[in-house]
Design a protein around this motif. Structure first.
Motif, PDB file in Angstrom:
ATOM      1  N   THR A  63      -0.945   2.565  -9.856  1.00 31.22           N
ATOM      2  CA  THR A  63      -0.906   3.875  -9.845  1.00 31.22           C
ATOM      3  C   THR A  63      -1.350   4.639 -11.024  1.00 31.22           C
ATOM      4  O   THR A  63      -1.995   5.561 -11.259  1.00 31.22           O
ATOM      5  CB  THR A  63       0.387   4.399  -9.512  1.00 31.22           C
ATOM      6  OG1 THR A  63       0.760   3.709  -8.301  1.00 31.22           O
ATOM      7  CG2 THR A  63       0.303   6.046  -9.071  1.00 31.22           C
TER       8      THR A  63
ATOM      9  N   THR B 293      -5.571  11.696  -3.191  1.00 37.20           N
ATOM     10  CA  THR B 293      -5.492  10.216  -2.727  1.00 37.20           C
ATOM     11  C   THR B 293      -4.315   9.869  -2.991  1.00 37.20           C
ATOM     12  O   THR B 293      -4.066   8.631  -2.571  1.00 37.20           O
ATOM     13  CB  THR B 293      -6.563   9.629  -3.559  1.00 37.20           C
ATOM     14  OG1 THR B 293      -6.522   9.680  -4.918  1.00 37.20           O
ATOM     15  CG2 THR B 293      -8.169   9.956  -3.111  1.00 37.20           C
ATOM     16  N   ASN B 294      -3.221  10.393  -3.794  1.00 37.99           N
ATOM     17  CA  ASN B 294      -2.084   9.770  -3.906  1.00 37.99           C
ATOM     18  C   ASN B 294      -1.039  10.724  -3.538  1.00 37.99           C
ATOM     19  O   ASN B 294       0.006  11.197  -4.300  1.00 37.99           O
ATOM     20  CB  ASN B 294      -1.715   9.352  -5.243  1.00 37.99           C
ATOM     21  CG  ASN B 294      -2.805   8.200  -5.655  1.00 37.99           C
ATOM     22  OD1 ASN B 294      -2.760   7.105  -5.654  1.00 37.99           O
ATOM     23  ND2 ASN B 294      -3.892   8.661  -6.146  1.00 37.99           N
TER      24      ASN B 294
ATOM     25  N   THR C  75       0.805  -1.037   0.047  1.00 34.77           N
ATOM     26  CA  THR C  75      -0.038   0.111   0.015  1.00 34.77           C
ATOM     27  C   THR C  75       1.026   1.330  -0.031  1.00 34.77           C
ATOM     28  O   THR C  75       0.750   2.257  -0.527  1.00 34.77           O
ATOM     29  CB  THR C  75      -0.988   0.017   1.310  1.00 34.77           C
ATOM     30  OG1 THR C  75      -1.712  -1.067   1.160  1.00 34.77           O
ATOM     31  CG2 THR C  75      -1.942   1.297   1.337  1.00 34.77           C
TER      32      THR C  75
ATOM     33  N   SER D 136       2.385   1.723  -3.177  1.00 35.22           N
ATOM     34  CA  SER D 136       1.354   2.385  -4.379  1.00 35.22           C
ATOM     35  C   SER D 136       1.192   3.720  -4.384  1.00 35.22           C
ATOM     36  O   SER D 136       0.404   4.482  -5.099  1.00 35.22           O
ATOM     37  CB  SER D 136      -0.121   1.404  -4.242  1.00 35.22           C
ATOM     38  OG  SER D 136      -0.614   1.795  -3.290  1.00 35.22           O
ATOM     39  N   THR D 137       1.644   4.453  -3.221  1.00 36.00           N
ATOM     40  CA  THR D 137       1.189   5.829  -2.919  1.00 36.00           C
ATOM     41  C   THR D 137       2.488   6.612  -2.690  1.00 36.00           C
ATOM     42  O   THR D 137       2.534   7.785  -2.387  1.00 36.00           O
ATOM     43  CB  THR D 137       0.485   6.175  -1.632  1.00 36.00           C
ATOM     44  OG1 THR D 137       1.333   5.445  -0.513  1.00 36.00           O
ATOM     45  CG2 THR D 137      -0.973   5.536  -1.862  1.00 36.00           C
ATOM     46  N   GLU D 138       3.593   6.069  -3.569  1.00 34.68           N
ATOM     47  CA  GLU D 138       4.748   6.763  -3.369  1.00 34.68           C
ATOM     48  C   GLU D 138       5.562   6.326  -4.431  1.00 34.68           C
ATOM     49  O   GLU D 138       5.300   5.672  -5.466  1.00 34.68           O
ATOM     50  CB  GLU D 138       5.870   6.374  -2.298  1.00 34.68           C
ATOM     51  CG  GLU D 138       5.205   6.575  -0.918  1.00 34.68           C
ATOM     52  CD  GLU D 138       6.091   6.006   0.328  1.00 34.68           C
ATOM     53  OE1 GLU D 138       7.112   5.368   0.097  1.00 34.68           O
ATOM     54  OE2 GLU D 138       5.733   6.399   1.421  1.00 34.68           O
TER      55      GLU D 138
ATOM     56  N   PHE E 113      -6.038  13.984  -8.429  1.00 34.66           N
ATOM     57  CA  PHE E 113      -4.960  13.013  -8.186  1.00 34.66           C
ATOM     58  C   PHE E 113      -4.357  12.873  -6.771  1.00 34.66           C
ATOM     59  O   PHE E 113      -4.029  11.878  -6.068  1.00 34.66           O
ATOM     60  CB  PHE E 113      -4.078  12.649  -9.320  1.00 34.66           C
ATOM     61  CG  PHE E 113      -3.097  11.706  -9.164  1.00 34.66           C
ATOM     62  CD1 PHE E 113      -3.644  10.162  -9.477  1.00 34.66           C
ATOM     63  CD2 PHE E 113      -1.926  11.709  -8.842  1.00 34.66           C
ATOM     64  CE1 PHE E 113      -2.653   9.041  -9.315  1.00 34.66           C
ATOM     65  CE2 PHE E 113      -0.793  10.421  -8.774  1.00 34.66           C
ATOM     66  CZ  PHE E 113      -1.257   9.101  -8.852  1.00 34.66           C
TER      67      PHE E 113
ATOM     68  N   ALA F   8      -4.787   4.629 -11.409  1.00 31.26           N
ATOM     69  CA  ALA F   8      -5.438   5.796 -10.376  1.00 31.26           C
ATOM     70  C   ALA F   8      -5.386   6.945 -10.975  1.00 31.26           C
ATOM     71  O   ALA F   8      -6.414   7.859 -10.950  1.00 31.26           O
ATOM     72  CB  ALA F   8      -4.675   5.651  -8.935  1.00 31.26           C
TER      73      ALA F   8
ATOM     74  N   VAL G  28       2.849  10.508  -4.646  1.00 30.70           N
ATOM     75  CA  VAL G  28       3.461  10.262  -5.745  1.00 30.70           C
ATOM     76  C   VAL G  28       3.600  11.301  -6.595  1.00 30.70           C
ATOM     77  O   VAL G  28       2.992  12.469  -6.640  1.00 30.70           O
ATOM     78  CB  VAL G  28       2.321   9.562  -6.666  1.00 30.70           C
ATOM     79  CG1 VAL G  28       2.569   9.203  -8.129  1.00 30.70           C
ATOM     80  CG2 VAL G  28       1.647   8.268  -5.861  1.00 30.70           C
TER      81      VAL G  28
ATOM     82  N   ASN H  64       4.459   0.966 -12.769  1.00 25.25           N
ATOM     83  CA  ASN H  64       3.382   1.410 -11.628  1.00 25.25           C
ATOM     84  C   ASN H  64       1.888   1.189 -12.387  1.00 25.25           C
ATOM     85  O   ASN H  64       1.333   2.333 -12.279  1.00 25.25           O
ATOM     86  CB  ASN H  64       4.022   2.836 -11.422  1.00 25.25           C
ATOM     87  CG  ASN H  64       5.204   2.978 -11.064  1.00 25.25           C
ATOM     88  OD1 ASN H  64       5.589   2.437 -10.045  1.00 25.25           O
ATOM     89  ND2 ASN H  64       5.985   3.726 -11.746  1.00 25.25           N
TER      90      ASN H  64
END
Length: 267
Positions: A241, A72-73, A41, A44-46, A69, A244, A76, A238
């Motif tokens: 991501t 929620t991320n 997790t 997926s957010t970095e 974007f 996303a 990133v 990725n």
């Protein structure tokens, strides 16, 4: 006798002390195994997401990245490459790393799909072709007509989406265009008209809006519209991501931002 009792008590204590590190190791392993998604997790957010997008999407996609974007991320970093769609396809085919590809027409996305460069694309917006002139219209351009003859006309190259659309519109209007310059991306056409390096240029409605009072829009008797698709690049490291980001573009908030910059909703 006392000595024997002490020895008997000391043995279990020693065993307990020896077992303690093993229990700790066992507990640590079990804890790590309890939530294997914890590391995933975070990953997926970095990191960095590279988006290859048509030049006309510059301001809209930057806004979507910042306003939708990123909420929620947050970890990133989104890096953009805004070029002509045909140039971007060539770059991906030649190995340039990218996670998302957004084209200004279906033709170049089809090319990427047939070459196995992207996953299944989805359409997300449309854009109209527009004729612009420098403020004041010094050459007296009246439309896609004989007034363009002998003018310093700037267009996109034929392989670029706006260039291909320009050729279609000119054909429908029964006009033969004789440009003095063919650019590799629509923003370069806009830039030359803004600075007065050309008498007229064919760009998207979004470019005309971005130029503001530096240009004037000349009505055309024939309309032309391109549909924009977007897809995850197959070689993306990725992919989750990347999807996303596409979801952010397709969201109500993303579509509102696109409309804010002059893009059209899908019919």
């Amino acid at each position: 006798m006392f000595k024997k009792i002490v020895e008997k008590l000391a043995l279990p204590a020693a065993l307990l002390l020896a077992a303690a590190p093993l229990a700790a190791c066992s507990q640590s392993s079990e804890t790590a195994g309890e939530d294997p998604s914890a590391t995933t997790t975070a990953a997926s957010t970095e990191g960095t997401l590279t988006v290859f997008a048509a030049a006309s999407l510059n301001k809209a996609f930057t806004a979507i990245a910042d306003e939708v974007f990123a909420t929620t991320n947050p970890g990133v970093e989104v890096k953009f490459s805004f070029e002509g769609s045909s140039t971007l396809v060539d770059q991906i085919q030649n190995g340039s790393p990218a996670d998302v590809f957004a084209s200004a027409d279906l033709k170049n996305m089809d090319k990427a799909t047939e070459a196995g460069l992207v996953q299944t694309p989805v359409e997300f917006t449309r854009n109209d072709l527009t004729l612009i002139v420098p403020a004041g219209n010094p050459a007296g351009i009246t439309g896609i007509d004989s007034s363009l003859e002998g003018s310093d006309l700037i267009v996109c190259a034929p392989q670029v989406p706006c260039g291909n659309l320009t050729l279609q519109v000119a054909k429908d209007a029964g006009v033969e265009l004789k440009p003095v310059s063919e650019e590799q991306k629509v923003t370069d056409v806009r830039g030359k008209i803004e600075s007065g390096q050309g008498d007229a240029g064919f760009v998207y409605a979004t470019d005309a809006k971005a130029a503001g009072d530096k240009v004037e829009v000349i009505p055309m008797s024939v309309k032309g519209t391109n549909t924009y698709p977007i897809a995850v690049v197959k070689d993306s490291a990725n992919a989750q991501t990347a999807q996303a980001f596409i979801d952010a573009v397709l969201s109500d908030e993303g579509q509102t931002i696109l409309a804010r910059f002059g893009f059209l909703a899908l019919k």
